[in-house]
Design an enzyme around this catalytic site. Sequence first.
Site, mmCIF file in Angstrom:
data_model
loop_
_atom_site.group_PDB
_atom_site.id
_atom_site.type_symbol
_atom_site.label_atom_id
_atom_site.label_comp_id
_atom_site.label_asym_id
_atom_site.label_seq_id
_atom_site.Cartn_x
_atom_site.Cartn_y
_atom_site.Cartn_z
ATOM 1 N N ASP A 122 -0.734 -4.922 -3.448
ATOM 2 C CA ASP A 122 -2.091 -4.388 -3.408
ATOM 3 C C ASP A 122 -2.137 -2.862 -3.418
ATOM 4 O O ASP A 122 -2.813 -2.237 -2.595
ATOM 5 C CB ASP A 122 -2.867 -4.922 -2.207
ATOM 6 N N SER A 132 0.832 -1.197 0.000
ATOM 7 C CA SER A 132 0.000 0.000 0.000
ATOM 8 C C SER A 132 0.873 1.255 0.000
ATOM 9 O O SER A 132 1.636 1.466 -0.929
ATOM 10 C CB SER A 132 -0.955 -0.041 1.199
ATOM 11 N N HIS A 135 -7.091 -6.315 2.163
ATOM 12 C CA HIS A 135 -6.078 -5.386 1.663
ATOM 13 C C HIS A 135 -4.694 -5.726 2.202
ATOM 14 O O HIS A 135 -3.694 -5.587 1.487
ATOM 15 C CB HIS A 135 -6.472 -3.963 2.066
#
Length: 388
Positions: free
Chosen positions: A179, A154, A351
């Site tokens: 991700d 991220s 996530h």
Amino acid sequence: MSALEKHLHLGRLPPRPAVPGVGQSGSKLRMGPGRKRDFSPVPWSQYFESMEDVVVENENGKDTFRIYKSGLEGPVLLLLHGGGHSALSWAVFTSAIINRIQCRIVALDLRSHGETKVRNPEDLSAETMSKDVGNVVEAMYGDLPPPIMLIGHSMGGAIAVHAAASNLIPSLLGLCMIDVVEGTAMDALNSMQNFLRSRPKTFKSIENAIEWSVKSGQIRNLESARVSMVGQIKQCEEAASPEAPKAIVEGIIEEEEEEEEEDYEGRGSVNKRKKEDDTETKKEHLYTWRIELAKTEKYWDGWFRGLSNLFLSCPTPKLLLLAGVDRLDKDLTIGQMQGKFQMQVLPQCGHAVHEDAPDKVAEAVATFLIRHRFTEPIGGFQCVFPAC
């Protein structure tokens, strides 16, 4: 909807309907019958071999960056966590990959996160944070750093790309984003503040925080949550008061106490003890988030805008791991069709892919490194090369 968007939207949805064994009763979250899960914290030393603080000197003084390490030989995997998380989010992944390939792990607490202490913690710009990464590498290895692969989740994935694109890691051999896709990330920013507001502001204990992280879906892997949530929260500086915001998980503890009461005779004395415990709780310190992510909003755009082209422009071998392929943006779709990077989708993850499925992520990264002949397998690890 991407995994990141689903993660952010969870905080905006009404409560899920009750299902057998996992439901809600008023404000209380039921754990269901059977053995209770262990939400106690686990120390970092069960997953990393050592911990140290790296001192970086600059014109403003000294900054101290916390790192966790494992492994003695092979390329260095420099791990960068996502926003609000810490290096401990890589704990279970570390134990998984260190048993598959020859490598060295360096998991870094980025500025304002975890146990890192810097003189200007408010500056979370992509430029500053990527320079931090380069400075830590220089402080650790001097002018002759070993081969390094940057792996980021991220926000950490974005910082890894910025560091690579700015040539801040002279010995860079590979780059991995987990991700994070520019288009999805930019769209999800609109929901970020709502998601942050939906989180509890305080927790009664570390165990409460771990339990919330698992039951809310922030981390779907209890093993990882037990070690990583410690890096996300800290003890409040002021003692708890009746006016302090209540944690969403208080109901869990209350319900457990009530269930225990039913197992004892002399219920009146138990109730009395419970009231005394509640009084003592008010004197304790609550736990809250280490970093107020809502106050970092001015930097979000800079982390992700232009990220896809920066990623594609890096000349080193690249790997993109996603929880879902719902919406690759145009630049990455074209780049993937042209074979400019390797992509692998790991379904049934949230996530926090590397926490939810550490073995699968370790297998993907290990296969990538072996495929490019950057390292050797150990322990009989067999590569399974993906189709894309």
